[in-house]
Design an enzyme around this catalytic site. Sequence first.
Site, PDB file in Angstrom:
ATOM      1  N   LYS A  13      46.597  13.420  69.827  1.00 16.70           N
ATOM      2  CA  LYS A  13      45.735  14.373  69.779  1.00 16.70           C
ATOM      3  C   LYS A  13      44.548  14.401  70.736  1.00 16.70           C
ATOM      4  O   LYS A  13      44.292  15.476  71.214  1.00 16.70           O
ATOM      5  CB  LYS A  13      45.048  14.134  68.296  1.00 16.70           C
ATOM      6  N   ARG A  88      40.560  16.311  57.995  1.00 16.42           N
ATOM      7  CA  ARG A  88      41.288  15.254  57.650  1.00 16.42           C
ATOM      8  C   ARG A  88      41.711  15.180  56.088  1.00 16.42           C
ATOM      9  O   ARG A  88      42.142  14.490  55.702  1.00 16.42           O
ATOM     10  CB  ARG A  88      40.792  13.993  58.057  1.00 16.42           C
ATOM     11  N   ARG A 123      46.048   0.971  73.170  1.00 16.37           N
ATOM     12  CA  ARG A 123      45.139   1.996  73.713  1.00 16.37           C
ATOM     13  C   ARG A 123      43.827   1.579  74.230  1.00 16.37           C
ATOM     14  O   ARG A 123      43.210   0.666  73.611  1.00 16.37           O
ATOM     15  CB  ARG A 123      44.728   2.934  72.302  1.00 16.37           C
ATOM     16  N   ARG A 156      39.120  -0.193  70.726  1.00 16.72           N
ATOM     17  CA  ARG A 156      38.479  -0.051  69.586  1.00 16.72           C
ATOM     18  C   ARG A 156      38.504  -0.965  68.402  1.00 16.72           C
ATOM     19  O   ARG A 156      39.768  -1.716  68.644  1.00 16.72           O
ATOM     20  CB  ARG A 156      38.910   1.265  68.893  1.00 16.72           C
ATOM     21  N   ARG A 167      44.650   2.943  57.906  1.00 15.12           N
ATOM     22  CA  ARG A 167      44.473   4.264  58.756  1.00 15.12           C
ATOM     23  C   ARG A 167      45.711   5.178  58.357  1.00 15.12           C
ATOM     24  O   ARG A 167      45.603   6.310  58.077  1.00 15.12           O
ATOM     25  CB  ARG A 167      43.927   4.146  60.198  1.00 15.12           C
TER      26      ARG A 167
HETATM   27  P1  ADP Z   1      42.335   8.448  65.675  1.00 15.49           P
HETATM   28  O1  ADP Z   1      42.160   8.682  67.238  1.00 15.49           O
HETATM   29  O2  ADP Z   1      42.741   6.998  65.543  1.00 15.49           O
HETATM   30  O3  ADP Z   1      43.018   9.159  65.016  1.00 15.49           O
HETATM   31  P2  ADP Z   1      39.586   8.910  65.217  1.00 15.49           P
HETATM   32  O4  ADP Z   1      38.720   8.714  66.313  1.00 15.49           O
HETATM   33  O5  ADP Z   1      39.983  10.503  65.163  1.00 15.49           O
HETATM   34  O6  ADP Z   1      40.832   7.984  65.012  1.00 15.49           O
HETATM   35  O7  ADP Z   1      38.688   8.358  63.855  1.00 15.49           O
HETATM   36  C1  ADP Z   1      38.371   7.190  63.683  1.00 15.49           C
HETATM   37  C2  ADP Z   1      37.737   7.012  62.504  1.00 15.49           C
HETATM   38  O8  ADP Z   1      36.384   7.972  62.220  1.00 15.49           O
HETATM   39  C3  ADP Z   1      38.599   7.558  61.351  1.00 15.49           C
HETATM   40  O9  ADP Z   1      39.324   6.400  60.796  1.00 15.49           O
HETATM   41  C4  ADP Z   1      37.572   7.739  60.100  1.00 15.49           C
HETATM   42  O10 ADP Z   1      37.020   6.491  59.520  1.00 15.49           O
HETATM   43  C5  ADP Z   1      36.456   8.669  60.865  1.00 15.49           C
HETATM   44  N1  ADP Z   1      36.732   9.912  61.102  1.00 15.49           N
HETATM   45  C6  ADP Z   1      37.026  10.616  61.912  1.00 15.49           C
HETATM   46  N2  ADP Z   1      37.249  12.018  61.918  1.00 15.49           N
HETATM   47  C7  ADP Z   1      37.018  12.092  60.254  1.00 15.49           C
HETATM   48  C8  ADP Z   1      37.253  13.057  59.317  1.00 15.49           C
HETATM   49  N3  ADP Z   1      37.331  14.389  59.633  1.00 15.49           N
HETATM   50  N4  ADP Z   1      36.855  12.598  57.922  1.00 15.49           N
HETATM   51  C9  ADP Z   1      36.527  11.634  57.650  1.00 15.49           C
HETATM   52  N5  ADP Z   1      36.487  10.581  58.596  1.00 15.49           N
HETATM   53  C10 ADP Z   1      36.752  10.740  59.958  1.00 15.49           C
HETATM   54  P1  ADP Z   2      45.114  10.528  68.630  1.00 11.77           P
HETATM   55  O1  ADP Z   2      43.889  10.873  69.163  1.00 11.77           O
HETATM   56  O2  ADP Z   2      46.095  11.208  67.927  1.00 11.77           O
HETATM   57  O3  ADP Z   2      44.565   9.033  67.783  1.00 11.77           O
HETATM   58  P2  ADP Z   2      45.446   9.362  71.506  1.00 11.77           P
HETATM   59  O4  ADP Z   2      45.470  10.512  72.217  1.00 11.77           O
HETATM   60  O5  ADP Z   2      44.267   8.640  71.461  1.00 11.77           O
HETATM   61  O6  ADP Z   2      46.075   9.642  70.109  1.00 11.77           O
HETATM   62  O7  ADP Z   2      46.682   8.506  71.741  1.00 11.77           O
HETATM   63  C1  ADP Z   2      47.000   7.147  71.402  1.00 11.77           C
HETATM   64  C2  ADP Z   2      47.459   6.344  72.551  1.00 11.77           C
HETATM   65  O8  ADP Z   2      48.841   6.842  72.940  1.00 11.77           O
HETATM   66  C3  ADP Z   2      46.595   6.276  73.655  1.00 11.77           C
HETATM   67  O9  ADP Z   2      46.629   4.983  74.259  1.00 11.77           O
HETATM   68  C4  ADP Z   2      47.392   7.393  74.772  1.00 11.77           C
HETATM   69  O10 ADP Z   2      47.096   6.910  75.820  1.00 11.77           O
HETATM   70  C5  ADP Z   2      48.848   7.039  74.288  1.00 11.77           C
HETATM   71  N1  ADP Z   2      49.616   8.511  74.417  1.00 11.77           N
HETATM   72  C6  ADP Z   2      49.387   9.596  73.970  1.00 11.77           C
HETATM   73  N2  ADP Z   2      50.281  10.457  74.230  1.00 11.77           N
HETATM   74  C7  ADP Z   2      51.275   9.775  74.674  1.00 11.77           C
HETATM   75  C8  ADP Z   2      52.684  10.224  75.083  1.00 11.77           C
HETATM   76  N3  ADP Z   2      53.054  11.439  74.721  1.00 11.77           N
HETATM   77  N4  ADP Z   2      53.443   9.084  75.238  1.00 11.77           N
HETATM   78  C9  ADP Z   2      53.064   7.695  75.182  1.00 11.77           C
HETATM   79  N5  ADP Z   2      51.916   7.480  75.062  1.00 11.77           N
HETATM   80  C10 ADP Z   2      51.002   8.459  74.601  1.00 11.77           C
END
Ligand code: ADP
Ligand code: ADP
Length: 209
Positions: A13, A88, A123, A156, A167
Amino acid sequence: MRLVLLGAPGAGKGTQAATLSKHFGVPHIATGDLFRANQQEGTELGLLAKSYMERGLLVPDEVTVRMLLERISRSDCARGYVLDGFPRTVSQAEALAKQGQSIDRAVYVNASTEELMRRLGGRWICRQCQTPYHEVASPPKVAGRCDRCGGELYQRADDQPESIRKRLEVYFSETAPVIDYYRAQDKLVEVNGEQSIEEVGKEMIAAVA
Ligand code: ADP
Ligand code: ADP
Ligand code: ZN
């Protein structure tokens, strides 16, 4: 253009939100980034969020919704936004709609659990601009440094196996229903997240336009 990106942690994302934001000329708003910025600044909201985030749990809806609505009420969001990590829960999606923020498209990025684990485990994130990298799939040009701003890269605390498992559990029980919420409104498009970063981006732009 009001877009919502849906998908499990690690689906890509954040990576794709940057592309969409540039393509449509609207800001990329990530609730996770907003919480982490609050933590760095040591605000009360940051402290509260930390206690949930480090356990892999969702921050309560009320707090999250208030923070997000405040952010999108600013002038840079007048022409729209790309939301990443929000809503979410179905309750968060309903709160957005109740505020009159009718979204145009929800893009669901699909990837297998196996691939999610691989991605989150490798990541690295820029401390300054939050750009995500991957040690194998998308490494920076200079080790440990962000291509975009030269910032330091870090892993992270919640990208550890135990926290990742929690998660994903939370994702399947609380966030997956949001996909059906937007599908029922005919706003959902699904994209295959298991292609190269470029290919996912192209498929996404084609699906939204
Ligand atoms: P990821 O990229 O791994 O999906 P995020 O950076 O989006 O993780 O979120 C990290 C953490 O922040 C989540 O595990 C949650 O604890 C909190 N968080 C983020 N967005 C939301 C949301 N919309 N509602 C509740 N908690 C959230
Ligand atoms: P999210 O925001 O959904 O948690 P991220 O954009 O942070 O996901 O991506 C999660 C990890 O996967 C990062 O290390 C990113 O560089 C890698 N990644 C993202 N898209 C791809 C892809 N299409 N193929 C391989 N690795 C990817
Ligand atoms: Zn950076």
